[in-house]
Design an enzyme around this catalytic site. Structure first.
Site, PDB file in Angstrom:
ATOM      1  N   ARG A 191       0.854  -1.180   0.000  1.00  0.00           N
ATOM      2  CA  ARG A 191       0.000   0.000   0.000  1.00  0.00           C
ATOM      3  C   ARG A 191       0.894   1.236   0.000  1.00  0.00           C
ATOM      4  O   ARG A 191       1.908   1.271   0.698  1.00  0.00           O
ATOM      5  CB  ARG A 191      -0.884   0.038   1.258  1.00  0.00           C
ATOM      6  CG  ARG A 191      -2.063  -0.921   1.232  1.00  0.00           C
ATOM      7  CD  ARG A 191      -3.123  -0.467   0.226  1.00  0.00           C
ATOM      8  NE  ARG A 191      -4.328  -1.260   0.286  1.00  0.00           N
ATOM      9  CZ  ARG A 191      -4.622  -2.251  -0.572  1.00  0.00           C
ATOM     10  NH1 ARG A 191      -3.797  -2.571  -1.533  1.00  0.00           N
ATOM     11  NH2 ARG A 191      -5.764  -2.892  -0.473  1.00  0.00           N
ATOM     12  N   GLU A 200      -3.959   7.002  -4.792  1.00  0.00           N
ATOM     13  CA  GLU A 200      -4.295   6.430  -6.108  1.00  0.00           C
ATOM     14  C   GLU A 200      -5.622   6.965  -6.621  1.00  0.00           C
ATOM     15  O   GLU A 200      -6.532   7.181  -5.826  1.00  0.00           O
ATOM     16  CB  GLU A 200      -4.364   4.901  -5.986  1.00  0.00           C
ATOM     17  CG  GLU A 200      -3.004   4.310  -5.710  1.00  0.00           C
ATOM     18  CD  GLU A 200      -3.040   2.809  -5.467  1.00  0.00           C
ATOM     19  OE1 GLU A 200      -4.083   2.174  -5.724  1.00  0.00           O
ATOM     20  OE2 GLU A 200      -2.029   2.281  -5.012  1.00  0.00           O
ATOM     21  N   HIS A 224      -0.988  -0.141  -9.901  1.00  0.00           N
ATOM     22  CA  HIS A 224      -1.655  -1.083  -8.980  1.00  0.00           C
ATOM     23  C   HIS A 224      -2.187  -2.303  -9.739  1.00  0.00           C
ATOM     24  O   HIS A 224      -3.402  -2.529  -9.795  1.00  0.00           O
ATOM     25  CB  HIS A 224      -2.782  -0.380  -8.210  1.00  0.00           C
ATOM     26  CG  HIS A 224      -3.189  -1.130  -6.969  1.00  0.00           C
ATOM     27  ND1 HIS A 224      -3.664  -0.512  -5.836  1.00  0.00           N
ATOM     28  CD2 HIS A 224      -3.199  -2.454  -6.674  1.00  0.00           C
ATOM     29  CE1 HIS A 224      -3.944  -1.424  -4.913  1.00  0.00           C
ATOM     30  NE2 HIS A 224      -3.667  -2.619  -5.404  1.00  0.00           N
TER      31      HIS A 224
HETATM   32  C1  8YV Z   1      -7.187  -5.466  -5.852  1.00  0.00           C
HETATM   33  C2  8YV Z   1      -5.899  -4.885  -3.747  1.00  0.00           C
HETATM   34  O1  8YV Z   1      -6.829  -5.843  -7.108  1.00  0.00           O
HETATM   35  O2  8YV Z   1      -6.202  -7.030  -2.818  1.00  0.00           O
HETATM   36  C3  8YV Z   1      -6.210  -5.825  -2.645  1.00  0.00           C
HETATM   37  O3  8YV Z   1      -6.466  -5.336  -1.537  1.00  0.00           O
HETATM   38  O4  8YV Z   1      -5.607  -3.780  -3.545  1.00  0.00           O
HETATM   39  C4  8YV Z   1      -5.900  -5.350  -5.152  1.00  0.00           C
HETATM   40  O5  8YV Z   1      -5.361  -6.624  -5.235  1.00  0.00           O
HETATM   41  C5  8YV Z   1      -7.981  -4.253  -5.959  1.00  0.00           C
HETATM   42  O6  8YV Z   1      -8.727  -4.084  -4.822  1.00  0.00           O
HETATM   43  C6  8YV Z   1      -8.919  -4.332  -7.174  1.00  0.00           C
HETATM   44  O7  8YV Z   1      -9.228  -3.096  -7.542  1.00  0.00           O
END
Ligand code: 8YV
Length: 313
Positions: A233, A262, A280
């Site tokens: 993150r 983001e 991402h």
């Molecule tokens: C997701 C993510 O792809 O798993 C998570 O928490 O941040 C990512 O893997 C994302 O949430 C999809 O938009």
């Protein structure tokens, strides 16, 4: 919409296949489609029984407070840093994540970034494509195999990265809240891990205790030859400190898939030559996203037929 179906709230757009499948089983309200989301929540919030959201989006507590009948949140992803888990626990709201489905993809990306940064892949690709090779040779890059990788956070993803790094002959060390039964050296804190690392890979949750964990001190410990890799993150890094370290060359570089705000990437970061940026994409493969979509649908169906989500945390 079929009035006998449960009503669920979708916070941000989902992949179309998932949205279409959810629409077959539920009355879907898409918060982002309402001109006045606050008015919708005020009028119809009491009828919402479930939420679907993404890991990078979560759901604001102020929204949950307006949904007294909502007892299930299915997260498309594994991150719960944007959900107030104390609130959900206190209110008996189950939260499911797409456990294990994206582990390999995220670990693959961590290694891809490590290798691509070391071997100057993007610049070499552009060089080869430009035809410049016909008049001059390619420049040398840095070896990755055999180097030291420090992994901050040895959960499922951290461990999958460690296994890959091992296959590249790397010496692996880690930090984690508790010692793990692994053949890697455990460091007491992130500064120590940074001092050990040629590549410092962040694989930590974006929880409050990890907020801006990587700051000027950690970056100084990483040092001039060190590279930061972030697939966790953006909030785990103090972006201003990182930009300064990159500008001043107090670290060698950074390969980043995640950012503090983001989808905005600070211009100062975008302008630097010693960074490799991706938007991402840790879990962004057809196979994994399909698995994640199925997980979300199955969790919601299970909740509304048995009262229990399948992969609740
Ligand atoms: C997701 C993510 O792809 O798993 C998570 O928490 O941040 C990512 O893997 C994302 O949430 C999809 O938009």
């Amino acid at each position: 919409m079929n009035a006998s179906q449960p009503q669920i709230l979708i916070i941000q757009p989902l992949m179309p296949q998932l949205d279409a499948k959810l629409s077959q089983h539920f009355q879907c309200h898409r918060l982002y489609d309402y001109q006045d989301p606050a008015l919708f929540l005020q009028r119809q919030g009491k009828d919402i029984q479930g939420i679907v959201t993404r890991g990078d989006v979560g759901v604001e507590t102020a929204i949950l407070e307006q949904l007294p009948a909502c007892k299930a949140i299915a997260v498309f992803g594994v991150g719960t840093d944007r959900i107030d888990l104390r609130y959900t626990t206190e209110h008996g709201i189950q939260v499911s994540i797409t456990s294990d489905i994206l582990t390999d993809d995220v670990a693959d990306l961590a290694m891809t970034l490590t290798l691509a940064f070391s071997r100057n892949l993007v610049a070499n690709h552009l060089f080869a494509r430009s035809g410049e090779w016909e008049s001059t040779g390619a420049s040398l890059a840095t070896k990755a195999s055999g180097k030291r990788m420090g992994i901050a956070g040895l959960g499922a993803i951290g461990l999958a990265i460690a296994r890959r790094a091992e296959a590249f002959g790397m010496e692996v060390a880690y930090t984690a809240r508790s010692a793990k039964d692994v053949p890697y050296k455990r460091c007491d804190n992130i500064e120590q891990l940074a001092a050990f690392s040629d590549f410092l890979v962040l694989s930590l949750p974006g929880s409050p205790e990890n907020l801006q964990l990587v700051d000027a001190r950690v970056l100084a410990a990483l040092g001039k030859e060190g590279v930061l890799i972030n697939i966790a993150r953006g909030t785990v890094v103090n972006e201003n400190d990182l930009i300064q370290a990159l500008q001043q060359g107090t670290i060698k570089g950074a390969a980043l898939d995640v950012f503090a705000q983001e989808p905005v990437i600070p211009a100062a970061l975008r302008e630097l030559d010693n960074v490799l940026l991706t938007p991402h994409i840790g879990s962004a493969t057809h196979e994994t996203r399909e698995g994640m979509a199925n997980n979300v649908l199955e969790n919601m169906l299970a909740f509304f037929s048995t009262g229990k989500m399948l992969t609740a945390i």
